[in-house]
Design an enzyme around this catalytic site. Structure first.
Site, PDB file in Angstrom:
ATOM      1  N   SER A 300       0.816  -1.203   0.000  1.00 42.54           N
ATOM      2  CA  SER A 300       0.000   0.000   0.000  1.00 42.54           C
ATOM      3  C   SER A 300       0.856   1.262   0.000  1.00 42.54           C
ATOM      4  CB  SER A 300      -0.952  -0.046   1.205  1.00 42.54           C
ATOM      5  OG  SER A 300      -1.944   0.948   1.113  1.00 42.54           O
ATOM      6  N   ASP A 311      10.248   5.463  -9.921  1.00 38.51           N
ATOM      7  CA  ASP A 311       9.836   6.054 -11.195  1.00 38.51           C
ATOM      8  C   ASP A 311      10.569   7.356 -11.491  1.00 38.51           C
ATOM      9  OD1 ASP A 311       8.132   3.985 -11.631  1.00 38.51           O
ATOM     10  OD2 ASP A 311       6.289   5.158 -11.648  1.00 38.51           O
ATOM     11  N   LYS A 325      -0.517  -4.243  -3.286  1.00 36.59           N
ATOM     12  CA  LYS A 325      -1.798  -3.772  -2.764  1.00 36.59           C
ATOM     13  C   LYS A 325      -2.014  -2.350  -3.276  1.00 36.59           C
ATOM     14  CE  LYS A 325      -4.918  -2.225   0.389  1.00 36.59           C
ATOM     15  NZ  LYS A 325      -5.431  -0.850   0.495  1.00 36.59           N
TER      16      LYS A 325
END
Length: 530
Positions: A300, A311, A325
């Site tokens: 999460s 990224d 998740k």
């Protein structure tokens, strides 16, 4: 009206409220022309449920407990059909959820656990009422406020220890070297649940920080920890075993190391438009290399932080593929101090890859605890800011894999016996010894542990002992630090001995290379704008 009847009506009201939320959600997702039919279907289903429940309540062989039938049966079953993360919280679990989100509770401040069908003290936390009272690891809790704990589990005892701030609780314990039970009268106090539960300089210039979860205080704890560590030349951000938590705290935490305005995460759902969350940190972010540690239990909000830093090429990710998740739960408070966490959207990393792992055609237990197959989605291929390939659909894949060595047969047998804990408790009951910081078990202590294992009936060869001698010494040191100093000191020793942390230190140049390339890219972009 009888109390049980009133209770049944309250529980049924909660069930109907949840069905109302679900009906509203699906009505938003369906065309207007079909809404009337959808509402009729919902009403028909509710009427059928009421009829079934009435038959069960009137004819079942034993009295029906509405909490068990609905709180533990009908509602969870209905939600688990939707997805693995939509969840219902009964009054007890909803209170625990809010407690966890707030990052504090009121009690005595110690970790308890099961040992040999007893509830024992694992460790008191430094500075808490239990620590100040002199409660030790290994103490057996036999009663709380006069209530015997013989038939209680760990959760039951932990709940008895909690209570309003300033109230008294009497804890009766057995200690190995003491003949009679000991009573401790302790005044409950506020016990903080640290989100950043460990941080220190593991090497000159290199800081280590473990974030256990994301709660209301996390971003501030991260800020305070960074301030305390001072001028950093590198950081190991440990998100292993981090189950996630509050989205905003994850976004704010990632923002410490991203440029202002960079996207941290976005979410969207069928009834919601896409919403990006951006970093609000300094204009250029903190300019030191970062290695992020993750494993299969990082989930999460922890995946949001790791995915954003990956990224944007801001950190080198080391470890195992994360849990996957990426479903957004909106928590709805309900009647009777209950709550509903309902999935409403999906999380996407800055590059646009989906975090959520596929949960179709798999059982609830296998989703959480089973073996995982290929997690990369070949149709969800994205690129980082520097053009590195990353995949979606199955958690965050690390830049560098690290698989901790599995315990061998001897190590497993020692661990399953809780032998280090038992030996440590006995050692400090037999020795009135003050250890010094930096202490390492000498050969006499290690040999005493060897004899202790034999007396416990553990079977092993001297070849096993010689091969795992260093492992035994390290585990003994970490365990004995709990009693000699504190649980926190023990955790620090464990980190210093952690091979994955040592690998992270070795990987710091890779993180530095990413940072340098990102800075070069930024300077080129800024020059082109001029």
């Amino acid at each position: 009206m009888a109390r049980s009847s009133r209770r049944t009506l309250i529980v049924l009201a909660v069930f109907l409220t949840i069905c109302g939320y679900l009906g509203l959600l699906f009505a938003q997702r369906t065309p207007t022309a079909a809404t009337a039919n959808g509402d009729t279907d919902v009403r028909d289903s509710l009427n059928q449920f009421a009829e079934v429940y009435k038959v069960v309540e009137e004819n079942y062989a034993e009295p029906v407990n509405p909490d068990k039938a609905i709180y533990n049966g009908a509602i969870p079953g209905m939600l688990h059909v939707l997805d693995p993360h939509s969840n219902f919280f009964d009054p007890k679990s909803y209170s625990a959820l809010r407690e966890e989100q707030r990052g504090k509770y009121y009690g005595v401040g110690m970790q308890v656990g099961p040992r040999n069908n007893k509830v024992i003290v694992i460790a008191p936390f430094v500075g808490t009422p239990a620590y100040r009272a002199g409660i030790r690891p290994g103490d057996i809790i036999i009663a709380v406020d006069g209530k015997p704990t013989d038939n209680m589990n760990t959760s039951d005892v932990a709940e008895l220890l909690k209570g309003p701030k300033g109230t008294n609780v009497k804890i009766t314990i057995l200690r190995e070297e003491v003949d009679k039970p000991m009573d401790f009268n302790i005044i409950r106090d506020e016990i903080p649940r640290a989100s950043v539960d460990l941080h220190f300089m593991i090497r000159p210039g290199i800081g280590y920080m473990h974030v256990a979860g994301f709660q209301e205080t996390t971003e501030k704890e991260v800020s305070d920890a960074l301030d305390e560590m001072g001028d950093l030349k590198g950081l190991i951000l440990d998100l292993r075993e981090n189950p996630g938590g509050l989205l905003q705290e994850g976004v704010a935490t990632a923002g410490h190391w991203l440029d202002r305005g960079q996207v941290v995460v976005s979410h969207k759902g069928r009834a919601y438009s896409e919403k990006p969350y951006v970093a609000r940190g300094s204009q250029y972010g903190e300019s030191y290399p970062i290695v992020v540690l993750v494993n299969r239990y990082s989930a999460s909000a922890a995946e949001i932080v790791a995915g954003a830093l990956q990224d944007h090429d801001r950190a080198w990710i080391l470890g195992d593929v994360t849990f996957g998740k990426g479903l957004v739960q909106t928590v709805y408070p309900l009647n009777d101090n209950t709550g509903l966490a309902l999935t409403t959207q999906h999380y996407y990393t800055p590059s646009g890859r989906l975090i959520q792992r596929n949960y179709t055609n798999i059982s609830f237990l296998d989703y959480y605890y089973g073996k995982r197959g290929e997690t990369k989605d070949p149709n969800d291929i994205k690129q980082t800011d520097l053009g590195r390939t990353v995949y979606g659909g199955g958690g965050i894949t690390p830049d560098e894999k690290f698989e901790p060595a599995k315990l061998d047969a001897f190590e497993l047998s020692v661990a399953r016996k809780n032998a280090f804990f038992g030996f440590s408790a006995k050692y400090f009951s037999d020795h009135d010894t003050k250890l010094q910081k930096g202490w390492v078990p000498d050969e006499s202590v290690v040999e005493s542990f060897h004899d202790y294992l034999l007396k416990q009936g553990l079977k092993f060869t001297e070849e096993d002992w010689a091969k795992d001698h260093a492992w035994v010494r390290n585990q003994l040191r970490a365990e004995m630090y709990v009693t000699a100093f504190s649980y926190e000191d023990s955790q620090r020793v464990g980190v210093e001995q952690d091979l994955e942390v040592q690998k992270a230190i070795d990987a710091m140049p890779k993180a530095a290379s990413l940072l340098a390339q990102s800075k070069t890219r930024f300077e080129k972009q800024r020059a082109s704008i001029r």
